[in-house]
Design a protein around this motif. Structure first.
Motif, mmCIF file in Angstrom:
data_model
loop_
_atom_site.group_PDB
_atom_site.id
_atom_site.type_symbol
_atom_site.label_atom_id
_atom_site.label_comp_id
_atom_site.label_asym_id
_atom_site.label_seq_id
_atom_site.Cartn_x
_atom_site.Cartn_y
_atom_site.Cartn_z
ATOM 1 N N GLN A 661 47.679 -30.205 -72.142
ATOM 2 C CA GLN A 661 47.950 -31.022 -71.197
ATOM 3 C C GLN A 661 47.250 -32.172 -71.306
ATOM 4 O O GLN A 661 47.890 -33.462 -70.957
ATOM 5 N N LEU A 662 46.076 -32.078 -71.307
ATOM 6 C CA LEU A 662 44.955 -33.128 -71.480
ATOM 7 C C LEU A 662 45.105 -34.138 -72.427
ATOM 8 O O LEU A 662 44.657 -35.145 -72.536
ATOM 9 N N CYS A 663 45.019 -33.617 -73.584
ATOM 10 C CA CYS A 663 44.675 -34.321 -74.946
ATOM 11 C C CYS A 663 45.858 -35.434 -75.049
ATOM 12 O O CYS A 663 45.622 -36.380 -75.636
ATOM 13 N N PRO A 664 47.189 -35.254 -74.803
ATOM 14 C CA PRO A 664 48.261 -36.278 -74.839
ATOM 15 C C PRO A 664 47.840 -37.480 -74.119
ATOM 16 O O PRO A 664 48.328 -38.502 -74.070
ATOM 17 N N ARG A 665 47.051 -37.206 -72.985
ATOM 18 C CA ARG A 665 46.948 -38.126 -71.875
ATOM 19 C C ARG A 665 45.475 -38.904 -71.995
ATOM 20 O O ARG A 665 45.475 -39.954 -71.203
ATOM 21 N N SER A 674 41.904 -36.160 -78.966
ATOM 22 C CA SER A 674 43.080 -35.587 -78.930
ATOM 23 C C SER A 674 43.683 -34.951 -80.029
ATOM 24 O O SER A 674 44.277 -33.725 -79.880
ATOM 25 N N ALA A 675 43.226 -35.463 -81.174
ATOM 26 C CA ALA A 675 43.795 -34.727 -82.372
ATOM 27 C C ALA A 675 42.952 -33.422 -82.542
ATOM 28 O O ALA A 675 43.529 -32.397 -83.067
ATOM 29 N N HIS A 676 41.691 -33.415 -82.585
ATOM 30 C CA HIS A 676 41.127 -32.165 -82.822
ATOM 31 C C HIS A 676 41.302 -30.997 -81.892
ATOM 32 O O HIS A 676 41.163 -29.902 -81.801
ATOM 33 N N ASP A 693 54.948 -22.688 -80.097
ATOM 34 C CA ASP A 693 53.925 -23.598 -79.531
ATOM 35 C C ASP A 693 52.955 -24.198 -80.248
ATOM 36 O O ASP A 693 52.421 -25.340 -80.330
ATOM 37 N N ALA A 694 52.510 -23.349 -81.348
ATOM 38 C CA ALA A 694 51.394 -23.662 -82.180
ATOM 39 C C ALA A 694 51.998 -25.049 -83.037
ATOM 40 O O ALA A 694 51.541 -25.998 -83.332
ATOM 41 N N GLN A 695 53.228 -24.800 -83.558
ATOM 42 C CA GLN A 695 53.953 -25.989 -84.488
ATOM 43 C C GLN A 695 53.943 -27.291 -83.565
ATOM 44 O O GLN A 695 53.848 -28.101 -84.115
ATOM 45 N N ALA A 696 54.051 -27.187 -82.241
ATOM 46 C CA ALA A 696 54.390 -28.297 -81.435
ATOM 47 C C ALA A 696 53.112 -28.802 -81.365
ATOM 48 O O ALA A 696 52.840 -30.171 -81.310
ATOM 49 N N CYS A 697 51.945 -28.076 -81.051
ATOM 50 C CA CYS A 697 50.692 -28.776 -81.217
ATOM 51 C C CYS A 697 50.322 -29.518 -82.470
ATOM 52 O O CYS A 697 49.657 -30.595 -82.445
ATOM 53 N N PHE A 698 50.488 -28.526 -83.724
ATOM 54 C CA PHE A 698 49.960 -29.380 -84.947
ATOM 55 C C PHE A 698 51.138 -30.816 -85.099
ATOM 56 O O PHE A 698 50.467 -31.670 -85.427
#
Length: 737
Positions: A661-665, A674-676, A693-698
């Motif tokens: 949740q933090l990375c996109p913000r 964010s990317a890492h 969920d993994a594919q969404a994060c990738f």
């Protein structure tokens, strides 16, 4: 058949008396010897544990059958219970046994062993001999199972680390009776290594050029460079090989200091040696030419003269290639050693040819495929297996001083390209037995330990490498200092890391030193300064990197770190996290043992404790403090990575909800986090079976384009593989229904 069996192996029931002449003062020396494999090992007493020397049985001949060697004094003429062994260019050895039958068995063993060595080789190249059978090492990396590691690698590295305490520097044997041989006087406990230069000052003129050269080469590759120079000094302006060896001394120093001034001085010594070469063609001159060209090319690389270095490498290859035929029919090599002016033994000459050919065959085979056409056009031949065989023969038979660099090349090859930790460790152990104070061998051993997560042994071996250099050279050995600083850096021993990194930083900036990653030292020193609370020094170092206006001239790694430093200088609040981010970006976590990873994880948690206490409001507020969110995301990412390398996916899953949740913000200047962060969220989710969920994060991580330490290609590859595994698993479930 029954007569041959006893000669296949032999050993004394207990140590036997060995009498020989000391090579320095000509006095009689009494030792106690035993047979170990194909060597005669002798000790100062029957109970001593530290060998005083080794004699290869392959170079020995029965004295009565070789009248051309120096005869033993009549007063000590052999009788039925004694056996005389003669060696080319050295005094004979007299061994006293308990019975004539025992000496006859020993003589039969020597003759049988020499007969096997002299058998002709098959035309086809043999495979590289396998290492001794030992338990298989488990793969290094995350296995997601309880943290268990075999003790075998640690045992091997402990043996490497102990070599300096088991062996002492070679000294004139007539003087050993007056030397304290207690453990307290061993090299491992001495505060400063003492050179033997003062000893050889007194006897150098009585040795003669041949004996002085051979002893100088032995001392040189045990890194007593001062004593070696003393032995070579009287003849370096008049004898070709002494001048070349003097230049080699300077080269060994330059390899550790990296100073361009040392490289230039070595090139001048090489030019002086070349002036002593006469116009007559000889085998020894051909070997000299090949080695001098190889030495010159290495120095030119350090000086940035790459085109000249490539040209000299090509010329050196051609010189070695013309010598390859000597390996099949070595009569010319043996004839060369009988020359009055030749200062080298047959083993040394063969070892030099084997090392040069092995180096080129192996090095060219490792060139990237895109450059292979150019390499072939230049005339190089690529043959990795042949290179391995040549190098292994040089190491296995201990063929002169070139066996040490051959051992280092083979160990590094089996460290990365063809992983075989046991083979690499055994090669280094055997070489350290012959040259116990060779700083380069200890350096290679520390890299082996570091790569296999044995940090304590790596620190010990690197420290011994520095000790082998001596006080003066050790202060200038920037590469060893940098490695030792890195070990303390990973162990979070900030004062020690600061000491070593400061030494390297000052050397790199005050002297012209060949150091490919200059700004990396500045980055790590800044990270250590922030961790010690010295913010002013850390900020000054960050600004120093900012002063580099044209980052395009830097290597990719350096430019990425320069951008990270500017973010920490201008934006970041919790600067103690810089050290952990540097470890992550340098990919050090896979090389760190489990207990140290746990300590790193705990330190990261403590470093962000003020932010962590207020973490409840982070997902709710719209206008969060950007710095607090960034610090939290950084800490969570590092903890997830550490859990991954600990093999604890469940512990990592504790951090995934908040991190995802933090990375996109995160703000635009923290895109790299964010990317890492999303990439590691995807890795952990895929490992726990949550493929969607993994594919969404990738996919979200892949949307970020420009940031330091870009991993977009890696994200695509891992994401594609995770998607494939998910599809296959779905297909398996459908088939089961």
């Amino acid at each position: 058949m029954g007569d041959e069996a006893p000669a296949s192996s032999f050993s004394f029931k207990q140590r036997r008396l060995l009498t020989k002449r000391g090579c320095w003062l000509g006095r009689t020396v009494r030792r106690w010897c035993q047979v170990e494999r194909d060597e005669l090992v002798y000790y100062a007493s029957k109970e001593a544990t530290v060998p005083r020397g080794r004699v290869a049985l392959t170079e020995c001949a029965l004295g009565r059958e070789h009248d051309q060697f120096e005869a033993w004094p009549k007063a000590q003429a052999p009788i039925s219970k004694t056996l005389q062994l003669a060696r080319p260019g050295k005094s004979p050895i007299l061994i006293s046994g308990t019975s004539s039958e025992e000496m006859a068995s020993f003589a039969a063993y020597i003759l049988n062993h020499k007969k096997k060595q002299s058998q002709p080789r098959a035309e086809a190249l043999p495979d590289l001999p396998a290492s001794p059978t030992m338990p298989e090492i488990p793969p290094i990396g995350p296995q997601f199972m309880p943290y268990v590691r075999s003790r075998e690698p640690e045992t091997t590295l402990a043996r490497i680390a102990s070599r300096a305490s088991e062996w002492s520097a070679p000294v004139p044997e007539e003087l050993t009776d007056r030397t304290d041989t207690s453990p307290a006087s061993s090299s491992s406990t001495s505060k400063v290594r003492q050179s033997q230069a003062s000893v050889f000052h007194e006897v150098v003129h009585g040795l003669g050029p041949k004996l002085a050269y051979r002893k100088a080469m032995e001392l040189m590759w045990n890194y007593d460079l001062e004593a070696a120079c003393v032995l070579l000094g009287p003849w370096r302006s008049s004898v070709l090989w002494h001048a070349a060896a003097y230049a080699e001394c300077s080269l060994l120093r330059t390899i550790l200091t990296g100073r361009k001034s040392d490289a230039i001085a070595t090139l001048e010594l090489i030019k002086a040696a070349e002036l002593l070469r006469d116009s007559s063609a000889s085998l020894s001159h051909d070997i000299f030419t090949a080695e001098i060209l190889l030495m010159r090319s290495l120095l030119q690389v350090m000086l940035g003269q790459r085109l000249r270095a490539l040209y000299n490498l090509r010329q050196s290859w051609y010189a070695y290639y013309r010598l390859e035929q000597l390996l099949e029919n070595d009569s010319d090599l043996r004839a060369c050693t009988r020359d009055v002016d030749c200062v080298m033994t047959y083993e040394d000459l063969r070892g030099r040819v084997l090392f040069g050919l092995g180096f080129f065959y192996m090095a060219t085979s490792l060139i990237p495929s895109s450059l292979v056409p150019l390499i072939r056009l230049a005339g190089f031949v690529m043959h990795r297996q042949r290179g391995k065989v040549y190098l292994f023969e040089c190491v296995e038979r201990a063929l002169g001083t070139r066996s040490a660099p051959a051992a280092i090349l083979l160990a590094m090859y089996h460290l990365d390209l063809e992983p075989d930790m046991k083979h690499a460790g055994n090669i280094l152990i055997a070489s350290l037995g012959r040259q116990p104070e060779n700083a380069l061998l200890h350096w290679a051993g520390s890299l082996l330990a570091w790569r296999n997560t044995f940090m304590a042994q790596a620190v010990s071996i690197t420290s011994k490498a520095l000790w082998c250099c001596g006080e003066e050279l050790g202060e200038k050995a920037v590469y060893l200092r940098y490695e030792l600083g890195m070990f303390h850096f990973i162990a979070m021993e900030w004062p020690k890391a600061h000491e070593h990194f400061s030494c390297v930083y000052n050397s790199v900036n005050s002297d012209k030193v060949f150091f490919p990653y200059r700004s990396l030292v500045t980055t790590q020193l800044a990270a250590v300064a922030f961790s010690m609370g010295e913010n002013e020094q850390g900020e000054r170092l960050c600004k120093e990197c900012a002063a580099m206006q044209d980052w395009s001239t830097l290597l990719k790694l350096e430019s990425d770190f320069a951008r990270i430093l500017q973010i920490f200088l201008r934006r970041r609040q919790w600067r103690r996290l810089l050290a952990f981010e540097v470890m992550y970006f340098l990919r050090q976590f896979p090389k760190v043992p489990g207990h140290m990873l746990l300590a790193l994880k705990e330190s990261v948690r403590k470093a962000t404790k003020p932010v962590d206490e207020d973490a409840e409001w982070l997902p709710e507020r719209e206008n969060d403090n950007d710095s607090c969110i960034v610090e939290m995301a950084s800490a969570l990412t590092i903890q997830v990575v550490i859990c991954f390398y600990l093999g604890d996916a469940e512990a990592a899953m504790v951090f995934i909800p908040d991190l995802s949740q933090l990375c996109p913000r995160l703000p635009g200047w923290a895109t790299y986090l964010s990317a890492h962060g999303l990439y590691w969220c995807g890795r952990i989710l895929a490992l726990t079976g949550r493929d969607v969920d993994a594919q969404a994060c990738f996919q979200q991580a892949k949307s970020y384009k420009k940031y330091p330490f870009n991993i977009s290609v890696k994200i695509s590859k891992v994401g594609a593989w995770a998607g494939f595994e998910g599809v296959m698993m779905h297909a398996v479930l459908l088939s089961m229904r």
